[in-house]
Scaffold this active site. Structure first.
Site: not given
Ligand code: UT7
Length: 332
Positions: A116, A256, A286
């Site tokens: 990225c 980004h 992204n």
């Molecule tokens: O560009 C290159 C570098 N990449 C990035 O910068 C990406 C960085 N990461 C992110 O943007 C975020 O971590 C994500 C968008 C990928 C995920 O968001 P998050 O707030 O970190 O969510 P999480 O992985 O901590 O998950 C929180 C909850 C989980 O459920 P529980 O365990 O709390 O019950 C996940 O299972 O949200 C759940 N979850 C979803 N729910 C609905 C994860 N993905 C989804 C989804 N829809 N798509």
């Protein structure tokens, strides 16, 4: 001797027509529009459909548009660098395909891979070729067809990424406009959190790697988020301090577009208000190397000659960095 800087003298972007909305994703994985919007800021992304359509399609369209709008002939281009994580093929370079497609017969071309952060790494690299005085017209492309390496059964990644990209033209400037500074970083230990396991020389493609779904992006989202939010904000603040810029001096932050929350944290750390932050994550998600040139393209008319512009990115590798630009033109 007069100092030569590398000025961006034109920008053009291109995205495919197909719009993949949060609503459509709801029919593919267990997710919902409210979660995606509140956790990422993304509403829709573009997908390049069709047989034999690689990243070069995006790059070619962007470069064709760039040459046309800046009134340049393809044969006058000296160098074309394509930042991409999703090349058409492992080799030859997608940059070569793009140069061939547009008729840049006198250019040498190569790809650069910094996930990225690819566009800012390529921009910083390209600027050196201008600053030495050796080359006069260099094109930097940032383009990715992320849909080619995304598992549309993995809700952690498929909601984030999209396809698209853009290109800028760099030319010499002797009045102090253009790329003034860059700070780039890598930390290879980040590999464990964000990578694609198979298809490279360590683990070539095989029936087993296909079954194990190892040709898709693997991302530990919350780990990557922690590194991204800290490092992107830090490096943007560092480049401001290094160049004696305070928040009032900054006309635009071009971040980004990975997650709206990372963008907000970066702007906050820089003391820059939201009206100075280029944003299109809601429309395109992204697009990896594509996000920053797509922003510059969409906001081109709002930038003024002399504006101080800070680009900032974070990505797989880990890679991250910031570029400080004094914008070189008022667009017509
Ligand atoms: O560009 C290159 C570098 N990449 C990035 O910068 C990406 C960085 N990461 C992110 O943007 C975020 O971590 C994500 C968008 C990928 C995920 O968001 P998050 O707030 O970190 O969510 P999480 O992985 O901590 O998950 C929180 C909850 C989980 O459920 P529980 O365990 O709390 O019950 C996940 O299972 O949200 C759940 N979850 C979803 N729910 C609905 C994860 N993905 C989804 C989804 N829809 N798509």
């Amino acid at each position: 001797m007069t100092k030569i800087t590398a000025a961006i003298t034109g920008v053009h972007g291109w995205v495919p027509d197909y719009v993949l909305t949060n609503k459509e994703l709801e029919t593919m994985v267990e997710t919902n529009d409210e979660w995606i919007t509140s956790r990422t800021g993304i509403k829709e992304r573009r997908i390049l459909k069709g047989e034999n359509q690689g990243t070069s399609v995006i790059g070619t369209q962007a470069v064709k548009g760039l040459l046309e709008k800046t009134g340049n002939k393809a044969e006058d281009i000296d160098l074309l660098i394509c930042a991409t994580t999703t090349p058409d093929m492992l080799f030859p370079a997608t940059a070569n395909v793009i140069s061939n497609n547009v008729g840049a017969v006198n250019a040498f071309s190569y790809d650069l891979q910094a996930a990225c952060s690819g566009f800012i790494f390529a921009l910083s690299t390209a600027s050196q070729f201008i600053e030495t005085g050796k080359y006069k017209k260099v094109i930097v492309v940032g383009a990715d067809k992320m849909s080619s390496i995304i598992d549309y059964e993995d809700r952690q990644t498929c909601i984030i990424f999209g396809d698209g990209g853009g290109a800028v033209l760099l030319e010499p400037d002797t009045e102090g406009y253009g790329i003034k500074d860059s700070i780039l970083h890598t930390d290879g230990s980040g590999e464990q959190f964000l990578h694609m396991k198979a298809g490279g020389s360590r683990k070539p493609a095989s029936p087993e790697t296909l079954i194990a779904k190892e040709h898709y992006v693997y991302q530990e989202g919350s780990q990557v988020f922690k590194f991204a939010v800290t490092n992107m904000a830090e490096v943007a603040a560092d480049i401001m301090a290094k160049n004696n810029l305070v928040s009032d001096d900054v006309a635009w932050l071009v971040p980004h577009q990975a997650n709206k929350r990372i963008i907000d944290a970066t702007a906050k750390r820089m003391g820059v208000s939201s009206d100075k932050v280029m944003l299109n994550i809601h429309k395109y998600g992204n697009t990896t190397s594509g996000t920053i040139p797509l922003c510059l393209w969409e906001y081109e008319k709002q930038m003024k000659k002399g504006d101080n512009i800070i680009l900032a990115a974070f990505g797989g590798g880990f890679t991250w960095g910031s570029v400080y630009i004094k914008w070189a033109y008022d667009s017509k």
